[in-house]
Design an enzyme around this catalytic site. Sequence first.
Site, PDB file in Angstrom:
ATOM      1  N   SER A  87      -7.199  50.689  39.526  1.00  0.00           N
ATOM      2  CA  SER A  87      -8.269  50.047  38.766  1.00  0.00           C
ATOM      3  C   SER A  87      -9.150  49.298  39.747  1.00  0.00           C
ATOM      4  CB  SER A  87      -7.660  49.046  37.771  1.00  0.00           C
ATOM      5  OG  SER A  87      -8.635  48.116  37.351  1.00  0.00           O
ATOM      6  N   SER A  88     -10.446  49.278  39.480  1.00  0.00           N
ATOM      7  CA  SER A  88     -11.357  48.529  40.354  1.00  0.00           C
ATOM      8  C   SER A  88     -10.977  47.055  40.357  1.00  0.00           C
ATOM      9  CB  SER A  88     -12.800  48.695  39.879  1.00  0.00           C
ATOM     10  OG  SER A  88     -13.111  50.068  39.800  1.00  0.00           O
ATOM     11  N   ARG A  89     -10.406  46.578  39.240  1.00  0.00           N
ATOM     12  CA  ARG A  89     -10.086  45.152  39.135  1.00  0.00           C
ATOM     13  C   ARG A  89      -8.836  44.759  39.938  1.00  0.00           C
ATOM     14  NH1 ARG A  89     -12.349  45.810  33.603  1.00  0.00           N
ATOM     15  NH2 ARG A  89     -14.158  44.447  33.492  1.00  0.00           N
ATOM     16  N   ASP A 104      -7.674  53.738  30.336  1.00  0.00           N
ATOM     17  CA  ASP A 104      -8.422  53.033  29.283  1.00  0.00           C
ATOM     18  C   ASP A 104      -8.194  53.818  27.994  1.00  0.00           C
ATOM     19  OD1 ASP A 104      -9.878  50.937  30.857  1.00  0.00           O
ATOM     20  OD2 ASP A 104     -10.523  52.713  31.928  1.00  0.00           O
ATOM     21  N   MET A 136     -18.257  53.032  36.429  1.00  0.00           N
ATOM     22  CA  MET A 136     -18.987  51.806  36.782  1.00  0.00           C
ATOM     23  C   MET A 136     -18.906  51.590  38.295  1.00  0.00           C
ATOM     24  SD  MET A 136     -18.612  49.226  33.615  1.00  0.00           S
ATOM     25  CE  MET A 136     -17.020  48.556  33.976  1.00  0.00           C
ATOM     26  N   GLY A 167     -10.505  58.635  32.028  1.00  0.00           N
ATOM     27  CA  GLY A 167      -9.122  58.350  32.392  1.00  0.00           C
ATOM     28  C   GLY A 167      -8.326  57.864  31.189  1.00  0.00           C
ATOM     29  N   HIS A 177     -10.883  57.733  39.991  1.00  0.00           N
ATOM     30  CA  HIS A 177     -12.179  58.369  39.686  1.00  0.00           C
ATOM     31  C   HIS A 177     -12.268  59.757  40.346  1.00  0.00           C
ATOM     32  CE1 HIS A 177     -13.478  53.974  39.538  1.00  0.00           C
ATOM     33  NE2 HIS A 177     -13.789  54.410  38.335  1.00  0.00           N
TER      34      HIS A 177
HETATM   35  O1  PAF Z   1     -14.572  53.199  31.988  1.00  0.00           O
HETATM   36  C1  PAF Z   1     -15.656  52.815  32.468  1.00  0.00           C
HETATM   37  O2  PAF Z   1     -15.843  52.740  33.680  1.00  0.00           O
HETATM   38  C2  PAF Z   1     -16.785  52.425  31.517  1.00  0.00           C
HETATM   39  O3  PAF Z   1     -16.297  51.799  30.387  1.00  0.00           O
HETATM   40  C3  PAF Z   1     -17.713  53.599  31.169  1.00  0.00           C
HETATM   41  C4  PAF Z   1     -16.989  54.686  30.398  1.00  0.00           C
HETATM   42  C5  PAF Z   1     -18.316  54.177  32.428  1.00  0.00           C
HETATM   43  C6  PAF Z   1     -18.852  53.097  30.276  1.00  0.00           C
HETATM   44  O4  PAF Z   1     -19.602  52.126  30.923  1.00  0.00           O
END
Ligand code: PAF
Length: 282
Positions: free
Chosen positions: A187-189, A152, A32, A149, A39
């Site tokens: 995490s982006s958050r 999650d 995302m 990853g 990433h």
């Molecule tokens: O983990 C994420 O960034 C999202 O849940 C994904 C897998 C890209 C689906 O939108």
Amino acid sequence: MPMEILKTVQVMQKKAHEFIRQGLKIGLVPTMGFLHEGHIELMRVTRKETDKLIVSIFVNPAQFGPDEDFDKYPRDSEGDIKKAQLAGVDVLFMPTADEMYQGDYQTTVHLDKVTRGLCAISRPGHFDGVTTVVAKLFNITMPHTAVFGRKDYQQLAVISRMVKDLNMDIRIIGVDTVREPDGLAMSSRNKYLNPDERKSALCLKKSLDLANRMFEKGERDAALIKQAVNDLIREYPFTRIEYINLCHPSTLEDINTLGDETILALAVYVGKTRLIDNCLIK
Ligand code: PAF
């Protein structure tokens, strides 16, 4: 070869067909955006395993609840493009929401048991949004391998199950969580945390370490491990526990007595930011 940025489903599918015709193995990293080292690690793994690396950047509205952070989810297209280029991405797929969910869109991919517990309890419908968009991304980019990853963890378990159940001929690879030097999972958050909250956020990794230590010393009672983790987190200011779960690695069913392999999964609010983390205890 310079990185290509594609924005439409049609052009992306045409490109994927072209790769396949040339006998090239495609690897997909769905994201995302707001790319960080976690990433980039997924991209590194994918590069090694495949011939062409496709990264998708799409903040998927379907996986956010009405009161969640879709609008304020961090976005940085220009920065992401530079990072993807540096990471050696071949194709960056950046569709709009209208492009992904066209016209009279009405299909959802839903999994049953594995989407009942953990994050699904506070985020109803979240995994339907994830599986639906990931299934679409698979159909659009036609990967041989897709990489996710382990941070999650439930998402990885759900996608692995979907691929198996729907006979998708795609290898799913899970990659270990990349952490900041002090242990916080990337995490982006994390961007939402103020400096004091950032300190408290360390309680997640400390909890995982504590549980592992207890296991190493012979503790097998899930309730006792959960209680110790609960007590540890409560010592940190600004924290509110959403769940502390000990569960089976693939079914995600709760376990009472730890066996050979157990997942400890946590969701904790630090201030207004919801953080998740997990580890395999074995
Ligand atoms: O983990 C994420 O960034 C999202 O849940 C994904 C897998 C890209 C689906 O939108």
